[in-house]
Design an enzyme around this catalytic site. Sequence first.
Site, mmCIF file in Angstrom:
data_model
loop_
_atom_site.group_PDB
_atom_site.id
_atom_site.type_symbol
_atom_site.label_atom_id
_atom_site.label_comp_id
_atom_site.label_asym_id
_atom_site.label_seq_id
_atom_site.Cartn_x
_atom_site.Cartn_y
_atom_site.Cartn_z
ATOM 1 N N GLN A 115 0.865 -1.185 0.000
ATOM 2 C CA GLN A 115 0.000 0.000 0.000
ATOM 3 C C GLN A 115 0.896 1.227 0.000
ATOM 4 O OE1 GLN A 115 -3.100 1.555 0.949
ATOM 5 N NE2 GLN A 115 -1.987 3.371 1.557
ATOM 6 N N THR A 116 0.621 2.177 -0.883
ATOM 7 C CA THR A 116 1.427 3.401 -0.820
ATOM 8 C C THR A 116 0.655 4.616 -1.315
ATOM 9 O OG1 THR A 116 3.488 4.448 -1.483
ATOM 10 C CG2 THR A 116 2.528 2.941 -3.074
ATOM 11 N N ARG A 117 1.005 5.774 -0.724
ATOM 12 C CA ARG A 117 0.419 7.038 -1.191
ATOM 13 C C ARG A 117 1.542 7.967 -1.646
ATOM 14 N NH1 ARG A 117 1.096 8.977 4.353
ATOM 15 N NH2 ARG A 117 1.376 11.074 3.560
ATOM 16 N N HIS B 176 10.940 5.112 -3.963
ATOM 17 C CA HIS B 176 12.365 5.283 -4.229
ATOM 18 C C HIS B 176 13.068 3.939 -3.989
ATOM 19 C CE1 HIS B 176 11.485 9.453 -4.710
ATOM 20 N NE2 HIS B 176 10.868 9.466 -3.538
ATOM 21 N N HIS C 266 12.105 1.747 -0.964
ATOM 22 C CA HIS C 266 10.807 1.064 -1.101
ATOM 23 C C HIS C 266 10.935 -0.142 -2.025
ATOM 24 C CE1 HIS C 266 9.801 5.392 -0.433
ATOM 25 N NE2 HIS C 266 9.084 4.845 0.539
ATOM 26 N N ARG D 124 6.083 0.906 9.591
ATOM 27 C CA ARG D 124 6.139 1.749 10.770
ATOM 28 C C ARG D 124 5.131 2.875 10.534
ATOM 29 N NH1 ARG D 124 8.902 5.839 12.817
ATOM 30 N NH2 ARG D 124 9.828 5.519 14.884
ATOM 31 N N ASP D 125 4.294 3.154 11.525
ATOM 32 C CA ASP D 125 3.329 4.258 11.436
ATOM 33 C C ASP D 125 2.472 4.170 10.160
ATOM 34 O OD1 ASP D 125 2.080 6.519 12.378
ATOM 35 O OD2 ASP D 125 3.443 7.894 11.367
ATOM 36 N N ALA E 199 -0.330 4.389 7.583
ATOM 37 C CA ALA E 199 -1.443 5.338 7.426
ATOM 38 C C ALA E 199 -1.486 6.359 8.564
ATOM 39 C CB ALA E 199 -2.783 4.610 7.310
ATOM 40 N N MET F 222 14.601 0.235 5.681
ATOM 41 C CA MET F 222 15.802 -0.027 4.892
ATOM 42 C C MET F 222 16.682 1.220 4.858
ATOM 43 S SD MET F 222 15.221 -3.102 3.853
ATOM 44 C CE MET F 222 16.539 -3.283 2.677
ATOM 45 N N VAL G 269 -10.149 44.780 -10.763
ATOM 46 C CA VAL G 269 -10.947 43.573 -10.551
ATOM 47 C C VAL G 269 -12.413 43.940 -10.387
ATOM 48 C CG1 VAL G 269 -11.419 41.697 -8.924
ATOM 49 C CG2 VAL G 269 -9.074 42.201 -9.580
ATOM 50 N N ARG G 270 -12.642 45.000 -9.647
ATOM 51 C CA ARG G 270 -14.039 45.400 -9.421
ATOM 52 C C ARG G 270 -14.714 45.861 -10.710
ATOM 53 N NH1 ARG G 270 -16.607 45.723 -4.693
ATOM 54 N NH2 ARG G 270 -15.448 44.888 -2.921
ATOM 55 N N ILE H 131 -7.935 45.610 -0.981
ATOM 56 C CA ILE H 131 -7.859 45.919 0.460
ATOM 57 C C ILE H 131 -7.809 44.607 1.234
ATOM 58 C CG2 ILE H 131 -9.044 46.986 2.408
ATOM 59 C CD1 ILE H 131 -10.230 49.032 0.517
ATOM 60 N N ALA H 132 -8.681 43.677 0.915
ATOM 61 C CA ALA H 132 -8.766 42.365 1.579
ATOM 62 C C ALA H 132 -8.733 42.514 3.094
ATOM 63 C CB ALA H 132 -7.655 41.451 1.086
HETATM 64 S S1 PPS Z 1 -12.121 44.709 -0.856
HETATM 65 O O1 PPS Z 1 -12.556 45.038 0.499
HETATM 66 O O2 PPS Z 1 -10.815 44.072 -0.853
HETATM 67 O O3 PPS Z 1 -13.128 43.915 -1.574
HETATM 68 O O4 PPS Z 1 -11.958 46.087 -1.620
HETATM 69 P P1 PPS Z 1 -11.320 46.335 -3.057
HETATM 70 O O5 PPS Z 1 -11.886 45.404 -4.051
HETATM 71 O O6 PPS Z 1 -9.841 46.369 -2.932
HETATM 72 O O7 PPS Z 1 -11.858 47.747 -3.470
HETATM 73 C C1 PPS Z 1 -11.386 48.839 -2.837
HETATM 74 C C2 PPS Z 1 -11.480 50.049 -3.767
HETATM 75 O O8 PPS Z 1 -12.831 50.434 -3.893
HETATM 76 C C3 PPS Z 1 -13.006 51.822 -3.587
HETATM 77 N N1 PPS Z 1 -14.059 51.876 -2.559
HETATM 78 C C4 PPS Z 1 -14.000 51.474 -1.283
HETATM 79 N N2 PPS Z 1 -12.994 50.975 -0.521
HETATM 80 C C5 PPS Z 1 -13.279 50.626 0.750
HETATM 81 N N3 PPS Z 1 -14.486 50.755 1.321
HETATM 82 C C6 PPS Z 1 -15.523 51.242 0.607
HETATM 83 N N4 PPS Z 1 -16.727 51.361 1.181
HETATM 84 C C7 PPS Z 1 -15.297 51.627 -0.742
HETATM 85 N N5 PPS Z 1 -16.093 52.125 -1.722
HETATM 86 C C8 PPS Z 1 -15.320 52.272 -2.828
HETATM 87 C C9 PPS Z 1 -11.671 52.349 -3.201
HETATM 88 O O9 PPS Z 1 -11.272 53.163 -4.270
HETATM 89 C C10 PPS Z 1 -10.742 51.175 -3.120
HETATM 90 O O10 PPS Z 1 -9.580 51.325 -3.915
HETATM 91 P P2 PPS Z 1 -8.100 51.518 -3.338
HETATM 92 O O11 PPS Z 1 -7.215 51.258 -4.512
HETATM 93 O O12 PPS Z 1 -7.899 50.487 -2.249
HETATM 94 O O13 PPS Z 1 -8.049 52.913 -2.869
#
Ligand code: PPS
Length: 570
Positions: free
Chosen positions: A196-198, A202, A205, A291-292, A294, A332, A435-436, A476-477
């Site tokens: 049996q191996t995951r 080498h 083995h 030995r050990d 799974a 081994m 992205v937005r 911003i995340a």
């Molecule tokens: S998030 O929280 O990561 O989903 O935000 P993000 O996609 O980075 O978008 C941030 C940009 O949207 C503009 N913006 C706001 N930011 C924060 N809060 C609110 N309520 C908001 N409304 C509009 C803003 O220009 C951010 O851009 P950056 O480049 O960060 O200044």
Amino acid sequence: MGAFKKPHGGELKNLYLGTEAAAAEKQRSMDYPSWDLTARQMCDIELLLNGAFSPLEGFLTEAEYDAVCDNMRLPSGVLWPMPITLDVNDTFAEPLSESSIIALRDPEGVLIATMTVESIYRPDKSREAKTVFGTTDKKHPGVAHLMDTAHATYIGGKLRGVEAPIHYDFKHLRDTPQELRDRFVKLGWRKVVAFQTRNPMHRAHQELTFRAARDVEANLLIHPVVGMTKPGDVDHFTRVRCIEKILNHYPEQTTAMSLLPLAMRMAGPREAVWHAIIRKNYGCTHLIVGRDHAGPGNDSNGEPFYGPYDAQELMVQCADDLDISMVPFRNMVYVEDQAQYQPQDELAPEVKTLNISGTELRRRLQEGLEIPEWFSFPEVVAELRKTHPPRHRQGFTVFFTGLSGSGKSTVANALMVKLMEIGGRHVTMLDGDVVRKHLSSELGFSKEHRDLNIQRIGYVASEITKNGGIAICAPIAPYAATRKNVRAMVEQYGGFLEVHVATPIEVCEQRDRKGLYAKARAGIIKEFTGISDPYEAPENPEMSIDTSELTPDLTAHRVLVKLESMGFIR
Ligand code: PPS
């Protein structure tokens, strides 16, 4: 005797209906409530239907589940260590009653089987964790799945197989228990040792499996798991390609490989007994147990979950019921002076031996360092290097996070240009604003929408990373948990560098390039990060930078130096 040994429980099950009955069942199933099987359930159902889990005839009922958890036996008294259960969500379970018939489908909607429900029950998951895994610690991947992924309701009952799960890969290496038994008969293999191996194999083995087969005068079946293994393992495609290469190193006609679509639980001792039963059903007479076996690694306190020989001990205790012999695996080691492998327990302590640990192997692959021929066969190493290129050829993601106006985009753009100057990989910019506009144009700034936005960015970044490119993200995340998810998504494929752009809010507000802070203060923009919405600062980012102190050029340069120190550029 030999390969003609009886399956577990006496009879090899085959739960598939005949062609006509299957067609009729398919027709009727249009009216049945339908459940889309998860990846784990797909593995389980395949092995239930083809008899690898004989004597089971379906997912466990409550009485069977209780008996398996508490006594490691089915109510009939037959040894069975692992609860094979069908977990479903409440929406699906709610309208069901005992005697309902349900359709079980693969993720594409293909009907795999139907089941007459005999039992609907809510398991006590912590009791299941304690009895099966011996722990409730979620560091154990089996426990984590049970607690966090498995649904709250189990349904049990007998299955009627309609169509075997479809596999598009390695078709020539996939066998049902009956097919493998027939092959052994055809080849005249009366004694078969299963390995049996995951992992890729080498030289050590190869040596231990060759010796194990020779010691018991049997043929060897390499039976790698290709269903679900421990998170972080080498993917099964690479695993199988590596093992294919090693097959040439056994004497001709002695060794074969077949793939096992099992979803491992990493349950150590109980899992070893389960593996033995499965191999017996496939017609093997012996199983190598190491030995050990799974083993799931260490618990939250850094201690191993199971003792190194717990699995072997439980196998010995169960020997009478198992009726498949254990060949204990001997560690081994390479003896340099003799230029050959020897079992460690046969060597005097002063003999100089060589070994390369899994961690060391990964390091050497990552850094493109030499992997010596005494450790592995060159063609196996070449196969591994294809899917594990050195870091400077892997993809990676640089994830900037910070307040609006902190300087994320400016630094990210400077970094992009510098990376393009270096060349060698495609660079993609996933800036918050951009992205937005394109990917998340319908989203606002609620927590839910922000999380969705970041998940999307993470998904795209992980795909870019997987394909060897560079993704630079600059949203911003604001939420730590979402950033953690993104890290996990990316790290399975390449590097992840989190850069906290920690410019103080006063500086961001003073800059106020887009006039957003003024609007936020005036209450015109609601839920504005740092003003009227939270920002959870990263606790352990790879880097933290403050753009009020450094120019964008210098800041981007620092990120570049960091990437160099991590080995991603050179
Ligand atoms: S998030 O929280 O990561 O989903 O935000 P993000 O996609 O980075 O978008 C941030 C940009 O949207 C503009 N913006 C706001 N930011 C924060 N809060 C609110 N309520 C908001 N409304 C509009 C803003 O220009 C951010 O851009 P950056 O480049 O960060 O200044």
